[in-house]
Scaffold this active site. Sequence first.
Site, mmCIF file in Angstrom:
data_model
loop_
_atom_site.group_PDB
_atom_site.id
_atom_site.type_symbol
_atom_site.label_atom_id
_atom_site.label_comp_id
_atom_site.label_asym_id
_atom_site.label_seq_id
_atom_site.Cartn_x
_atom_site.Cartn_y
_atom_site.Cartn_z
ATOM 1 C CG HIS A 293 29.185 -27.074 -45.194
ATOM 2 N ND1 HIS A 293 28.848 -26.711 -43.915
ATOM 3 C CD2 HIS A 293 29.134 -28.433 -45.221
ATOM 4 C CE1 HIS A 293 28.568 -27.797 -43.213
ATOM 5 N NE2 HIS A 293 28.739 -28.848 -43.978
ATOM 6 C CG ASN B 29 34.213 -32.355 -41.801
ATOM 7 O OD1 ASN B 29 35.341 -32.823 -41.761
ATOM 8 N ND2 ASN B 29 33.451 -32.418 -42.867
ATOM 9 C CB CYS C 204 31.493 -39.485 -44.487
ATOM 10 S SG CYS C 204 30.400 -38.778 -43.252
#
Length: 760
Positions: free
Chosen positions: A363, A627, A675
């Site tokens: 992240h 991801n 996304c």
Amino acid sequence: MLETLRRIVQEVNDAPNLRAALEVIVQRVKVAVKADVCSVYLTDFDKGRHVLRASDGLRPEAVDRVHLALHKGLIGLVCDRAEPINLQDATSHPNYRFIPETGEQPYNGFLGVPIIQHRRVLGVLVAQQREQRRFAEDEATFLLTLASQLAGAITHANASGELAAMQAAKRRQKRFMTGRPSASGVGIGTAVVAFRPAELRLVPDRPVDDPGQEVARFHAALDKASAEIGGLKQQMAISLSEEDAALFDAWAMLLRSDSLLNRVEELIQQGCWAPGALRRTIDEHCKVFESMEDAYMRERGSDIRDLGRRILSHLQHSQSLPPENYPASTILVGEEVSATQLAEVPVGQLKGIVCATGSSASHVAILARALGIPAIMGVADLQVGRLEGHELIVDGYLGRVHLQPPPSVLEEYAKLISEMHSQSAVLEQMRGCHSQTRDGERVHVYLNTGLVSETSSLGLEESEGVGLYRTELPFMVRDRFPSEEVQRNNYRRVLKHFHPRPVTLRTLDIGGDKPLPYFPINESNPFLGWRGIRISLDHPEIFLTQVRAMLRASVGLDNLRILLPMISHISEVIDAKRLIQQALDEVLQEGRKVRRPKLGVMIEVPSAVFQAEALACLVDFISLGTNDLTQYLLAVDRNNPNVGDLFSDLHPAVLKAIHQVMRDAGPQVEDISVCGEMAGNPLSAILLVGMGYRHLSMSAGGLLKIKYALSHIDLPLAQHMAASALCCEEPETVKILMERLLMEHDMLHLVAPTGAVGGS
Ligand code: PEP
Ligand code: MG
């Protein structure tokens, strides 16, 4: 033997440099396995030979001089086979070579084990015996274990140029460390070390202006630590015998011992800040204890470390740098760098991020891309504690960190930076344009965001709304759960900012690699544990507060969409919908006029891929989190640099899953978007469009690039590329396919500047 091994490993880890580590190994191994000789040969791949780098038993003059060509001799054989070779009578082996310069008389007993890291053989550790002797099985495993310890030290020496110095090579030395390129760009600046509270090992050395005041600060921390130990003793008095409780007195005495106090004060007086002085003192004391034969005394080493951590925690109220002390160009360096630490650097001064752990899917890397800051993750050899104050270049394209770069390298990078500026001028032409393929197929682009500061400047006008607002980020930079009102204000700011464009707020996705400091979750497998929607449903009070805040924020705006993360069961959507209805009823009862927001789910775990159609029937839209989907499909931790090479969203299995979701869920929902990070990468975005995706959400830095790339490609070509990629077997093949496409359309610079500073 286990005990000996433990001690040697400790000594190797403590060795100040590779030479010392090699010396420790050869001396200790020779004694431990009662051999006549122990040596280490390291492979010099550039010169194609194995060089004798350390020996106990052979002539000292032979070290650094004697070498063997690759594939030659028994050393070559160990390297080629990448496994131990244990021979009772080496001289009769066809590969045996006699090397007179070593002062060797023929040695008969031979045990050679390879030194391997990441599948690469870096050298050989050898024990030899004059008489015929076959080494025992446990002696071979003993050598193998030590060889694995050496591998780390050798890789580090390679990266820091130490090995090059040892080789006295004339060629240019490598003065950079490598990691995974995780956010593109180049940053030049001064290193500031980010470290976690009470992590003594990672405390950097920093100068201090007023040693007197610093000594006083140290004593205050010491008093608090003593009081704490006194308190602990009282607390334990009920359950411990008097004898055992005396341990606390011993700790209190250690804490006040002259040798500890005097050394810390001495170092502070020499100009080191208290946490640095403490780390050095504790290290020195530990080494003394840990080298002792007596097991009881050795344990005292860990007591001292524990005491050190305690004192440090009391010193740390003032651990972070005051804002005015950050260099104008700051490179944040750390074992891990958190979102909070990133947020502490004054706006505009952060020029790069370098992490010893993590990967491009971590992240913090995503955040770096969102902020347009170059980042390198997984730099295994980063000596975090030693970097503070040094000049660094962060090359986010090649994943290189240059330490104290010479003027020639600085000059090269200055050229590269100016090239980057001219390339961004080309991209600037796309500003204000619709996003579409060359033949006019509309592809909607949205922004991924999560911090208000991000939304204040970057790429706002270029997006058609917010495709993913990670609500956990504002939670992470606080020291407690934000109230409903604080959340409402935050969400309203974003909803208003983008109005009338849609804004997708994702409900809290904590857990995994996004812990909240005030909501500790201790799990051995956090990515498979209590994460995202699972926490929200188990804590309806947190979820309801958040949803109410979102609904209240949308009054009069009505551009809110709610997205649920980490869905793995249909029932989770049903339960979440019930709670959202409850929150809506409450807000409506307050007399507020709110429209029911569109609801979506993230598809980011394999079970959701296979139930995409059923999920789609329950919601208005779907968003693919590629991801996590990549992480879970490939069973590769997105933060683990050891498996970083295996993490690829171009893996054909990942592409097939994405394709399947479009096929199964696409017809059931109003829109279906991606996304994850692949949406913002021109290589993969073209494939997504080819597979039918018309909504892509990405970090601000990707918006112009994606518009540019799509505007140069016709839809049939994108479809053809997707079909070809789905037939590939390896991610690397897909990558090459797409790079070739970008090259043919003169767009390779979108993924790396043409003038990247090359060489190795
Ligand atoms: C994803 O997993 O692709 C995603 C967008 O969510 P995050 O990166 O926040 O886990
Ligand atoms: Mg995710």
